[in-house]
Design a protein around this motif. Sequence first.
Motif, short mmCIF file in Angstrom:
data_model
loop_
_atom_site.label_atom_id
_atom_site.label_comp_id
_atom_site.label_asym_id
_atom_site.label_seq_id
_atom_site.Cartn_x
_atom_site.Cartn_y
_atom_site.Cartn_z
N SER A 56 -5.50 -4.71 -8.00
CA SER A 56 -5.73 -3.58 -7.10
C SER A 56 -6.58 -4.01 -5.92
O SER A 56 -7.46 -4.85 -6.05
N GLY A 101 -8.31 -2.59 -1.88
CA GLY A 101 -8.63 -1.49 -0.98
C GLY A 101 -9.43 -0.39 -1.63
O GLY A 101 -9.77 -0.43 -2.81
N THR A 102 -9.72 0.60 -0.81
CA THR A 102 -10.44 1.79 -1.26
C THR A 102 -9.42 2.84 -1.64
O THR A 102 -8.64 3.29 -0.82
N TRP A 103 -9.40 3.20 -2.89
CA TRP A 103 -8.46 4.21 -3.36
C TRP A 103 -9.06 5.58 -3.05
O TRP A 103 -10.08 5.96 -3.63
N GLU A 104 -8.43 6.31 -2.13
CA GLU A 104 -8.96 7.59 -1.68
C GLU A 104 -8.01 8.73 -2.02
O GLU A 104 -6.79 8.60 -1.88
N TYR A 105 -8.61 9.84 -2.41
CA TYR A 105 -7.86 11.04 -2.80
C TYR A 105 -7.86 12.03 -1.64
O TYR A 105 -8.91 12.33 -1.08
N ASN A 146 -6.47 1.47 -11.19
CA ASN A 146 -7.36 0.87 -10.19
C ASN A 146 -8.01 -0.40 -10.71
O ASN A 146 -8.37 -1.28 -9.93
N SER A 150 0.96 5.83 -1.28
CA SER A 150 0.28 7.02 -1.79
C SER A 150 1.02 7.51 -3.02
O SER A 150 2.25 7.48 -3.07
N SER A 152 -8.27 5.40 -13.20
CA SER A 152 -9.21 4.28 -13.31
C SER A 152 -8.56 3.07 -13.98
O SER A 152 -8.88 1.92 -13.65
N THR A 181 0.86 -1.19 0.00
CA THR A 181 0.00 0.00 0.00
C THR A 181 0.89 1.23 0.00
O THR A 181 1.99 1.22 0.57
N SER A 228 -4.36 7.26 -2.04
CA SER A 228 -3.87 6.05 -1.37
C SER A 228 -4.29 4.88 -2.23
O SER A 228 -5.40 4.82 -2.75
N ALA A 229 -3.37 3.94 -2.43
CA ALA A 229 -3.60 2.84 -3.36
C ALA A 229 -2.97 1.56 -2.82
O ALA A 229 -2.18 1.61 -1.87
#
Length: 120
Positions: A94, A96-100, A70, A57, A67, A55, A108-109
């Motif tokens: 991919s 988790g929840t990819w959050e900006y 992801n 960023s 996209s 994980t 976060s990826a």
Amino acid sequence: MSRKVAGRYAIAVDGELLALEGEATVNFGFDENEAIVGPSGMEGFASNPQAPQITFSMVYRADFDLSRLNGVTDAEVSFDAPNGETWVLREAFSVGTWEYTTSRGAVSAGFSGMSFEKAS
């Protein structure tokens, strides 16, 4: 031999180097041992498999197709560690929840895969 253990690192997905921000967290997928304790005390341990995962960023720029990344379902993700080792996550997808985060301009990826092998 270098004594460097922290600092710069790199992550690439199918050879495409990512613009990273902050730090990465790596689970190498080694088995996790757990103590087995009974009423009379220690009885032994159980060994449970773990999924290899990384994980991190990354900087989210307008020219980056988030996209597409992801949606990865079968990639090779390489991790160049600060200590000079390179690890390869094979058949990666991919997770988790990819959050900006707007204050950092970063997403976060994460990726998991079928194996994580030391390449160097």
